[in-house]
Design a protein around this motif. Structure first.
Motif, PDB file in Angstrom:
ATOM      1  N   ALA A  54      66.924 -13.158 -10.174  1.00 35.16           N
ATOM      2  CA  ALA A  54      66.356 -14.509 -10.154  1.00 35.16           C
ATOM      3  C   ALA A  54      65.455 -14.712  -8.951  1.00 35.16           C
ATOM      4  O   ALA A  54      64.609 -15.610  -8.938  1.00 35.16           O
ATOM      5  CB  ALA A  54      67.483 -15.540 -10.159  1.00 35.16           C
ATOM      6  N   ARG A  55      65.602 -13.877  -7.947  1.00 34.05           N
ATOM      7  CA  ARG A  55      64.836 -14.027  -6.709  1.00 34.05           C
ATOM      8  C   ARG A  55      63.527 -13.248  -6.728  1.00 34.05           C
ATOM      9  O   ARG A  55      62.559 -13.621  -6.060  1.00 34.05           O
ATOM     10  CB  ARG A  55      65.691 -13.600  -5.517  1.00 34.05           C
ATOM     11  N   GLY A  56      63.476 -12.156  -7.477  1.00 37.11           N
ATOM     12  CA  GLY A  56      62.247 -11.363  -7.468  1.00 37.11           C
ATOM     13  C   GLY A  56      62.405 -10.038  -8.180  1.00 37.11           C
ATOM     14  O   GLY A  56      63.392  -9.789  -8.886  1.00 37.11           O
ATOM     15  N   GLU A  57      61.413  -9.163  -7.977  1.00 33.79           N
ATOM     16  CA  GLU A  57      61.379  -7.842  -8.592  1.00 33.79           C
ATOM     17  C   GLU A  57      61.370  -6.781  -7.498  1.00 33.79           C
ATOM     18  O   GLU A  57      60.707  -6.945  -6.468  1.00 33.79           O
ATOM     19  CB  GLU A  57      60.131  -7.702  -9.470  1.00 33.79           C
ATOM     20  N   TYR A  58      62.072  -5.683  -7.767  1.00 33.83           N
ATOM     21  CA  TYR A  58      62.275  -4.666  -6.747  1.00 33.83           C
ATOM     22  C   TYR A  58      62.169  -3.261  -7.340  1.00 33.83           C
ATOM     23  O   TYR A  58      62.336  -3.064  -8.543  1.00 33.83           O
ATOM     24  CB  TYR A  58      63.666  -4.836  -6.104  1.00 33.83           C
ATOM     25  N   VAL A  59      61.915  -2.291  -6.451  1.00 33.08           N
ATOM     26  CA  VAL A  59      62.028  -0.883  -6.799  1.00 33.08           C
ATOM     27  C   VAL A  59      63.211  -0.322  -6.024  1.00 33.08           C
ATOM     28  O   VAL A  59      63.288  -0.465  -4.798  1.00 33.08           O
ATOM     29  CB  VAL A  59      60.755  -0.093  -6.423  1.00 33.08           C
ATOM     30  N   LEU A  60      64.129   0.300  -6.737  1.00 28.89           N
ATOM     31  CA  LEU A  60      65.275   0.961  -6.105  1.00 28.89           C
ATOM     32  C   LEU A  60      65.091   2.459  -6.277  1.00 28.89           C
ATOM     33  O   LEU A  60      64.970   2.955  -7.397  1.00 28.89           O
ATOM     34  CB  LEU A  60      66.583   0.497  -6.738  1.00 28.89           C
ATOM     35  N   PRO A  89      53.962  -1.334  -0.241  1.00 30.63           N
ATOM     36  CA  PRO A  89      54.987  -2.341  -0.533  1.00 30.63           C
ATOM     37  C   PRO A  89      56.008  -2.394   0.597  1.00 30.63           C
ATOM     38  O   PRO A  89      56.299  -1.375   1.228  1.00 30.63           O
ATOM     39  CB  PRO A  89      55.618  -1.838  -1.836  1.00 30.63           C
ATOM     40  N   ALA A  90      56.542  -3.563   0.856  1.00 30.82           N
ATOM     41  CA  ALA A  90      57.476  -3.730   1.961  1.00 30.82           C
ATOM     42  C   ALA A  90      58.829  -3.110   1.634  1.00 30.82           C
ATOM     43  O   ALA A  90      59.397  -3.381   0.573  1.00 30.82           O
ATOM     44  CB  ALA A  90      57.656  -5.213   2.277  1.00 30.82           C
ATOM     45  N   PRO A  91      59.379  -2.285   2.531  1.00 32.78           N
ATOM     46  CA  PRO A  91      60.744  -1.793   2.341  1.00 32.78           C
ATOM     47  C   PRO A  91      61.719  -2.897   2.739  1.00 32.78           C
ATOM     48  O   PRO A  91      61.516  -3.583   3.742  1.00 32.78           O
ATOM     49  CB  PRO A  91      60.829  -0.607   3.302  1.00 32.78           C
ATOM     50  N   LEU A  92      62.778  -3.075   1.958  1.00 37.47           N
ATOM     51  CA  LEU A  92      63.689  -4.206   2.164  1.00 37.47           C
ATOM     52  C   LEU A  92      65.100  -3.790   2.554  1.00 37.47           C
ATOM     53  O   LEU A  92      65.795  -4.547   3.230  1.00 37.47           O
ATOM     54  CB  LEU A  92      63.747  -5.052   0.885  1.00 37.47           C
ATOM     55  N   CYS A  93      65.525  -2.614   2.140  1.00 38.05           N
ATOM     56  CA  CYS A  93      66.894  -2.192   2.426  1.00 38.05           C
ATOM     57  C   CYS A  93      66.991  -0.677   2.358  1.00 38.05           C
ATOM     58  O   CYS A  93      66.615  -0.080   1.342  1.00 38.05           O
ATOM     59  CB  CYS A  93      67.867  -2.836   1.438  1.00 38.05           C
ATOM     60  N   LEU A  94      67.480  -0.069   3.431  1.00 42.75           N
ATOM     61  CA  LEU A  94      67.781   1.365   3.438  1.00 42.75           C
ATOM     62  C   LEU A  94      69.286   1.511   3.582  1.00 42.75           C
ATOM     63  O   LEU A  94      69.884   0.973   4.518  1.00 42.75           O
ATOM     64  CB  LEU A  94      67.066   2.069   4.594  1.00 42.75           C
ATOM     65  N   SER A 103      62.591  -1.463  -2.194  1.00 42.87           N
ATOM     66  CA  SER A 103      61.295  -1.975  -1.747  1.00 42.87           C
ATOM     67  C   SER A 103      60.823  -3.054  -2.712  1.00 42.87           C
ATOM     68  O   SER A 103      61.364  -3.201  -3.813  1.00 42.87           O
ATOM     69  CB  SER A 103      60.252  -0.861  -1.698  1.00 42.87           C
ATOM     70  N   GLU A 104      59.799  -3.794  -2.287  1.00 42.11           N
ATOM     71  CA  GLU A 104      59.219  -4.764  -3.214  1.00 42.11           C
ATOM     72  C   GLU A 104      58.522  -4.024  -4.354  1.00 42.11           C
ATOM     73  O   GLU A 104      58.055  -2.897  -4.188  1.00 42.11           O
ATOM     74  CB  GLU A 104      58.242  -5.691  -2.488  1.00 42.11           C
ATOM     75  N   TYR A 105      58.475  -4.673  -5.501  1.00 42.72           N
ATOM     76  CA  TYR A 105      57.825  -4.106  -6.682  1.00 42.72           C
ATOM     77  C   TYR A 105      56.402  -4.635  -6.782  1.00 42.72           C
ATOM     78  O   TYR A 105      56.167  -5.841  -6.689  1.00 42.72           O
ATOM     79  CB  TYR A 105      58.614  -4.493  -7.936  1.00 42.72           C
ATOM     80  N   ILE A 106      55.445  -3.739  -6.942  1.00 43.61           N
ATOM     81  CA  ILE A 106      54.048  -4.126  -7.117  1.00 43.61           C
ATOM     82  C   ILE A 106      53.773  -4.227  -8.612  1.00 43.61           C
ATOM     83  O   ILE A 106      53.731  -3.217  -9.317  1.00 43.61           O
ATOM     84  CB  ILE A 106      53.096  -3.104  -6.458  1.00 43.61           C
ATOM     85  N   ALA A 107      53.617  -5.450  -9.091  1.00 47.16           N
ATOM     86  CA  ALA A 107      53.475  -5.684 -10.534  1.00 47.16           C
ATOM     87  C   ALA A 107      52.094  -5.280 -11.039  1.00 47.16           C
ATOM     88  O   ALA A 107      51.111  -5.295 -10.297  1.00 47.16           O
ATOM     89  CB  ALA A 107      53.729  -7.156 -10.850  1.00 47.16           C
ATOM     90  N   GLN A 108      52.036  -4.921 -12.308  1.00 49.07           N
ATOM     91  CA  GLN A 108      50.791  -4.625 -13.016  1.00 49.07           C
ATOM     92  C   GLN A 108      49.972  -3.536 -12.319  1.00 49.07           C
ATOM     93  O   GLN A 108      48.740  -3.583 -12.288  1.00 49.07           O
ATOM     94  CB  GLN A 108      49.958  -5.902 -13.186  1.00 49.07           C
TER      95      GLN A 108
END
Length: 302
Positions: A54-60, A89-94, A103-108
């Motif tokens: 609900a908060r956003g899209e991510y790449v794991l 893209p910004a890394p968010l959690c290691l 990391s954040e997901y870059i759409a399209q």
């Protein structure tokens, strides 16, 4: 390419359900549980997933316990720096315990295809990366080549042993040239370059470290198979963007670039040859890079 959704198969659907359960137990998603998890087109040593909450899209990205030449904290620092300047893209959690990076997901996004205009954009992005100041180790060419050769299980086999000796000679020759140490990505193949929002994004900073700028230039020329004209266009645009501290440094860089770039192509091809040789699923790629290395060594100046 880590940002592209893959086509689901039966196995992937089962894996997708397992990854949904895995993500639901991660602390990162504790306050915004996953609503959807899909496999992305994965890299050669990592598995990548798209996660929507609900908060956003991510790449794991899930990675092996250990990869030769990779320090995850170093990767995180380099990607943070690149994201701060808008080229990654910004890394968010290691989480090294769980072997994952979110990391954040870059759409399209789509794989980068090079046009003359985008070649200039690529030069701008590369110059931005090379101007970043990040505390990382310096690439130790000889040591890294020996480690790769050991992993390849080729040291005693011909003609690989002879080819490796020529590769080491090239590395020693390269070490005697004036160095241009910058933060290099060191893995600039098309799968790590994304086109989205009318701009280029760099992905996967696993191998980022201080190294000679010519290695990133060599990687682009080799992976994109640039023509001589396109290669010169990239070099000219890159030089215009580098912002050297003084005219003397700029002239010294120009004078040594041709020799450094030719040797960097040889050494980078050697990296790829040995890396793929150690991966049983990529023997065709190993053969391609072995042939490329052999061809380049014939062009190398005596």
């Amino acid at each position: 390419m880590a940002q592209s959704l893959s086509t689901a198969t039966t196995n992937e659907l089962a894996n997708r359900a397992g990854m949904m359960r895995f993500c639901q137990h991660l602390e990162f998603f504790a306050n915004h549980p996953p609503l959807d998890v899909k496999p992305l087109v994965s890299g050669q040593s990592n598995d990548n997933y798209y996660v929507r909450t609900a908060r956003g899209e991510y790449v794991l990205r899930r990675y092996p316990v250990q990869t030769l030449g990779v320090c995850r904290q170093q990767e995180l620092r380099c990607q943070h720096a690149a994201a701060a300047t808008g080229i990654a893209p910004a890394p968010l959690c290691l989480n090294n315990h769980q072997q994952l990076l979110i990391s954040e997901y870059i759409a399209q996004g789509s794989p980068l295809t090079l046009t003359p205009e985008r070649l200039n954009d690529l030069a701008v992005v590369l110059a931005k990366l090379h101007r970043l100041k990040v505390q990382t180790p310096v690439l130790q060419l000889g040591q890294y080549l020996r480690q790769l050769m050991h992993n390849s299980q080729l040291p005693a086999l011909e003609p690989a042993a002879t080819l490796f000796q020529k590769l080491q000679d090239s590395a020693r020759h390269f070490a005697r040239l004036p160095a241009d140490l910058v933060l290099c990505h060191m893995d600039l193949h098309p799968g790590n370059l994304l086109w989205a929002d009318n701009r280029i994004w760099l992905l996967d900073f696993e191998y980022a470290q201080l190294a000679d700028s010519s290695f990133d230039l060599a990687a682009l020329v080799l992976h994109f198979q640039l023509s001589a004209e396109a290669e010169q266009g990239l070099l000219t645009a890159y030089f215009d963007q580098r912002q050297f501290s003084d005219k003397q440094s700029a002239l010294a860089y120009q004078r040594s670039l041709a020799s450094r770039l030719l040797l960097a192509k040889v050494i980078y091809s050697g990296f790829c040859w040995l890396w793929y040789q150690a991966a049983p699923a990529y023997q065709q790629a190993a053969e391609y890079w072995q042939q490329k290395l052999t061809s380049l060594l014939q062009l190398e100046p005596a």
